[in-house]
Structures are given as structure tokens and as C-alpha cells.
Design an enzyme around this catalytic site. Structure first.
Site, PDB file in Angstrom:
ATOM      1  N   LYS A 114     -18.300  -5.837   6.331  1.00  0.00           N
ATOM      2  CA  LYS A 114     -17.006  -6.511   6.226  1.00  0.00           C
ATOM      3  C   LYS A 114     -16.344  -6.573   7.599  1.00  0.00           C
ATOM      4  O   LYS A 114     -16.143  -5.540   8.234  1.00  0.00           O
ATOM      5  CB  LYS A 114     -16.127  -5.699   5.254  1.00  0.00           C
ATOM      6  CG  LYS A 114     -14.947  -6.466   4.689  1.00  0.00           C
ATOM      7  CD  LYS A 114     -14.408  -5.722   3.461  1.00  0.00           C
ATOM      8  CE  LYS A 114     -13.132  -6.339   2.945  1.00  0.00           C
ATOM      9  NZ  LYS A 114     -12.683  -5.719   1.689  1.00  0.00           N
ATOM     10  N   HIS A 139       0.844  -1.200   0.000  1.00  0.00           N
ATOM     11  CA  HIS A 139       0.000   0.000   0.000  1.00  0.00           C
ATOM     12  C   HIS A 139       0.880   1.251   0.000  1.00  0.00           C
ATOM     13  O   HIS A 139       0.655   2.191  -0.751  1.00  0.00           O
ATOM     14  CB  HIS A 139      -0.869   0.059   1.274  1.00  0.00           C
ATOM     15  CG  HIS A 139      -1.940  -0.973   1.361  1.00  0.00           C
ATOM     16  ND1 HIS A 139      -2.121  -1.752   2.483  1.00  0.00           N
ATOM     17  CD2 HIS A 139      -2.901  -1.361   0.494  1.00  0.00           C
ATOM     18  CE1 HIS A 139      -3.160  -2.557   2.301  1.00  0.00           C
ATOM     19  NE2 HIS A 139      -3.647  -2.360   1.089  1.00  0.00           N
TER      20      HIS A 139
HETATM   21  P1  ADP Z   1      -9.672  -3.233  -1.003  1.00  0.00           P
HETATM   22  O1  ADP Z   1     -10.394  -4.083   0.011  1.00  0.00           O
HETATM   23  O2  ADP Z   1     -10.453  -2.033  -1.441  1.00  0.00           O
HETATM   24  O3  ADP Z   1      -9.046  -3.984  -2.160  1.00  0.00           O
HETATM   25  P2  ADP Z   1      -7.062  -3.019   0.170  1.00  0.00           P
HETATM   26  O4  ADP Z   1      -6.756  -2.350   1.458  1.00  0.00           O
HETATM   27  O5  ADP Z   1      -6.856  -4.487   0.099  1.00  0.00           O
HETATM   28  O6  ADP Z   1      -8.518  -2.587  -0.167  1.00  0.00           O
HETATM   29  O7  ADP Z   1      -6.203  -2.350  -0.992  1.00  0.00           O
HETATM   30  C1  ADP Z   1      -6.272  -0.968  -1.264  1.00  0.00           C
HETATM   31  C2  ADP Z   1      -5.591  -0.693  -2.606  1.00  0.00           C
HETATM   32  O8  ADP Z   1      -4.201  -1.034  -2.517  1.00  0.00           O
HETATM   33  C3  ADP Z   1      -6.139  -1.531  -3.765  1.00  0.00           C
HETATM   34  O9  ADP Z   1      -6.108  -0.735  -4.923  1.00  0.00           O
HETATM   35  C4  ADP Z   1      -5.169  -2.671  -3.861  1.00  0.00           C
HETATM   36  O10 ADP Z   1      -5.145  -3.210  -5.155  1.00  0.00           O
HETATM   37  C5  ADP Z   1      -3.871  -1.959  -3.529  1.00  0.00           C
HETATM   38  N1  ADP Z   1      -2.848  -2.863  -3.032  1.00  0.00           N
HETATM   39  C6  ADP Z   1      -2.931  -3.740  -2.011  1.00  0.00           C
HETATM   40  N2  ADP Z   1      -1.777  -4.395  -1.830  1.00  0.00           N
HETATM   41  C7  ADP Z   1      -0.929  -3.927  -2.791  1.00  0.00           C
HETATM   42  C8  ADP Z   1       0.417  -4.225  -3.169  1.00  0.00           C
HETATM   43  N3  ADP Z   1       1.122  -5.171  -2.548  1.00  0.00           N
HETATM   44  N4  ADP Z   1       0.968  -3.531  -4.182  1.00  0.00           N
HETATM   45  C9  ADP Z   1       0.231  -2.609  -4.846  1.00  0.00           C
HETATM   46  N5  ADP Z   1      -1.037  -2.282  -4.558  1.00  0.00           N
HETATM   47  C10 ADP Z   1      -1.618  -2.937  -3.545  1.00  0.00           C
END
Ligand code: ADP
Length: 161
Positions: free
Chosen positions: A41, A17
Site C-alpha cells: 500500500k 480517528h
Molecule cells: P484502514 O486502512 O485500516 O481502514 P484507517 O486509518 O483508514 O485504516 O482507519 C482506521 C480505523 O479508524 C478504521 O476502523 C476506520 O473505520 C476508523 N475511522 C477512520 N476515520 C474515521 C472517522 N471519521 N470516524 C470514526 N472512525 C474512523
């Protein structure tokens, strides 16, 4: 001034992130990282805890702020005076969901554009869920989450904190 919204669950924030947030912060004037509060959720960390952890993780980025919202993303984007949503893309498996969301959001509000930042290779396997699972089983996740948050995340995943 270009304002971008990085929405997500961030349960918890990972280095993947953070990589996307840092790269967005180098492109846009202002980035608002916003937790989507979804009562349907179940999350390991409360909204307040996730807000606090994101604030700690993004403290070195002066043009990044942290917020949360409920309801439709496009309504929130408009309310914050933004036009761009930034998401990260890890693999083909992310694509179908992201395409659906982007097209639906465009239908709801054609003025909101969704942009994608490709995950860095070293983080392309990383997700909040896999970090929680590995930590719960006693694996080393210290290189996968912001250093200042590692102990707290490990303790919660093991049911100790
Ligand atoms: P959601 O439940 O909305 O997918 P997340 O917290 O899992 O929320 O992810 C938020 C954003 O960060 C999303 O766009 C996800 O694709 C991106 N993301 C999560 N992990 C990674 C990573 N390792 N590298 C790049 N982007 C990521």
C-alpha cells in the site's frame, strides 16, 4: 486488565480517528494504536512519520500507546496480550469490509473479538483520503486534523513538505 488494539493505516491521523481512540481509551484500561505496515500500500507519510504524528495526537491520553506491526492482525493482538480489536464505523459503506475482516479474524483466532465504535456525527464524513484530497486542492482541513499537525499535513499534501 483489558487491552484493546486500534489498528489502521493512519495516513494521516484525523480527528475522526482521534475521537474513536479517545472513546476506546475511556472504556479499556490500555489502548494500543497500531499502524499496519503494508508494503503493498502506497502511503503519503512514512511509517515513522505516521508513528510520530500519532504520538503527538495521543499525547494527552495516558493509557494510549502507539506502535506498528506487519503481518496478521490476530498474531499481533496475541503477541501484545490483547483480546479486543476496536475499529470505527462511519457508514454502511464501511460495514461490508469490516464484517469480512471481523469474520476472517474470528476464523483465524476465535479468542480475538472485534468491537466497533460508531463515528460521531461531525466526523462521519471524514477519512484520511478525503482530507488529503481536499488539502491538495487548497481546501481548509484545519478543523479535521489535530491542530499541531495541520501545517505539516497541508504542506505534504500540496507537495511542499
Ligand atoms: P484502514 O486502512 O485500516 O481502514 P484507517 O486509518 O483508514 O485504516 O482507519 C482506521 C480505523 O479508524 C478504521 O476502523 C476506520 O473505520 C476508523 N475511522 C477512520 N476515520 C474515521 C472517522 N471519521 N470516524 C470514526 N472512525 C474512523
Amino acid at each position: 486488565m483489558t487491552v484493546a488494539i486500534c489498528p489502521g493505516t493512519f495516513d494521516p491521523v484525523t480527528n475522526g480517528h482521534l475521537d474513536v481512540i479517545e472513546r476506546a481509551a475511556s472504556i479499556f484500561d490500555t489502548v494500543i494504536v497500531s499502524i499496519l505496515v503494508n508494503s503493498e500500500k502506497r502511503t503519503l507519510f512514512t511509517t515513522d512519520e505516521r508513528l510520530e504524528m500519532l504520538r503527538m495526537a495521543c499525547g494527552h491520553l495516558p493509557n494510549v500507546s502507539v506502535d506498528h506491526f506487519e503481518g496478521l492482525l490476530v498474531d499481533y493482538v496475541r503477541a501484545r496480550g490483547a483480546h479486543v480489536v476496536v475499529r470505527g464505523l462511519r457508514a454502511v459503506s464501511d460495514f461490508e469490509y469490516e464484517l469480512t475482516m471481523a469474520l476472517m479474524n474470528r476464523k483465524l483466532d476465535p479468542t480475538v473479538e472485534t468491537m466497533y465504535i460508531m463515528a460521531s456525527q461531525e466526523y462521519s464524513f471524514l477519512s484520511s483520503s478525503i482530507v488529503k484530497e481536499v488539502a491538495r486542492l487548497g481546501g481548509d482541513i484545519r478543523c479535521m486534523v489535530p491542530a499541531a499537525l495541520a501545517d505539516r499535513i497541508i504542506a505534504r499534501c500540496k507537495g511542499e513538505g
